[in-house]
Design an enzyme around this catalytic site. Structure first.
Site, mmCIF file in Angstrom:
data_model
loop_
_atom_site.group_PDB
_atom_site.id
_atom_site.type_symbol
_atom_site.label_atom_id
_atom_site.label_comp_id
_atom_site.label_asym_id
_atom_site.label_seq_id
_atom_site.Cartn_x
_atom_site.Cartn_y
_atom_site.Cartn_z
ATOM 1 N N GLU A 1 0.812 -1.215 0.000
ATOM 2 C CA GLU A 1 0.000 0.000 0.000
ATOM 3 C C GLU A 1 0.847 1.267 0.000
ATOM 4 O OE1 GLU A 1 -2.174 1.117 3.589
ATOM 5 O OE2 GLU A 1 -0.869 -0.164 4.814
ATOM 6 N N GLU B 1 -10.466 1.217 9.034
ATOM 7 C CA GLU B 1 -9.174 1.528 9.635
ATOM 8 C C GLU B 1 -9.144 3.022 9.968
ATOM 9 O OE1 GLU B 1 -4.700 0.030 8.688
ATOM 10 O OE2 GLU B 1 -5.418 1.662 7.427
#
Length: 275
Positions: free
Chosen positions: A148, A247
């Site tokens: 990511e 998240e």
């Protein structure tokens, strides 16, 4: 969309091993974690306690980070650090074991910060080798390694979707590795200035996992200005059927931060995007 709770950033008012049960009580059937231990290879008893907490809560572990260094101290992964390669590879073996024990098949490898006075090419070469090693290990259990882009003040080496895709392409080309995917964290991409609509249009087929938080603030959906409804609808229309990890830092008590998502849409079933 199927939603899971990142128990490393939510329910932090509780001991870590109590968080899977809290997620279940809030109506979720799945959880994910950053690396939940301070060391790359913790005592076996600590690992067993972690897997037992997930099993006893009756939730599915759908995402787990590899060891990422001293996260509270500013580290954001050791994947590209030559000095930590042995430590990372020892951790990979343990991650594979946890995946086999829990059914988790998605594993996030944080690339790491820029190391002063070390040639970037050497960092990138180290990352390629370590990604190939990790991918080969989790392939034995049908797993996928995720990569990511990350925002924040740290000099993290991958800031955009293009940075991530370039790494995935390089590992595939140089090492013949296929079980790598893009973790599309919509918060990080937005904060770093990516055009998220364009990113999703161009790379939806490369995405293996999604994480969300609103911006500014990195709080729950609806607290900021990101079009999370539109982005998730776009992903669904493009055929994405994976997990969406929550998240975010709750702006109040963790339990109240789920009010944007009706309880009947929190369990593991297909549903509409944010509505």
């Amino acid at each position: 969309m199927r939603f899971d709770v990142n128990c490393s950033i939510l329910f932090t008012e509780l001991p870590l091993l109590d968080r899977p049960a809290a997620a279940k009580a809030a109506g979720f059937d799945a959880v994910e974690f950053w690396w939940p231990f301070p060391e790359a290879v913790p005592p076996a008893s600590d690992v067993e306690a972690f897997t037992e907490a997930i099993r006893d809560a009756g939730v599915q572990l759908v995402g787990l980070n590899f060891f990422a260094g001293d996260m509270p101290g500013g580290d954001r992964g050791v994947l590209s650090s030559p000095a930590h390669s042995a430590e990372f590879r020892d951790n990979v073996e343990l991650v594979e074991m946890i995946g086999a024990a829990t059914g988790c098949r998605s594993f996030n490898a944080l690339y790491g910060n820029r190391i002063p006075f070390l040639d970037r090419d050497r960092q990138d070469e180290t990352a390629v080798a370590n990604l190939a090693f990790a991918a080969a290990a989790v392939a034995r259990i049908g797993g996928t390694v995720l990569v990511e882009a990350v925002s924040g003040p740290q000099p993290y080496l991958l800031r955009t979707a293009a940075d991530v895709v370039a790494v995935l392409d390089r590992v595939r080309a140089e090492r013949g590795v296929g079980n790598l995917a893009f973790l599309a964290d919509l918060y990080h991409l937005t904060v770093n200035g990516d055009d998220v609509t364009k990113v999703l249009a161009e790379h939806a087929d490369r995405i293996g996992h999604v994480q969300i938080a609103d911006a500014p603030g990195r709080h729950e959906p609806g607290s900021g200005a990101i079009d999370l409804d539109g982005h998730l609808s776009q992903l669904e229309q493009a055929g994405y059927r994976g997990w969406v990890g929550l998240e975010y830092v709750p702006s109040g008590p963790s339990g109240l931060s789920f009010e944007w998502l009706p309880r009947d849409r929190r369990a593991n079933h297909e549903g509409n995007p944010l509505a």
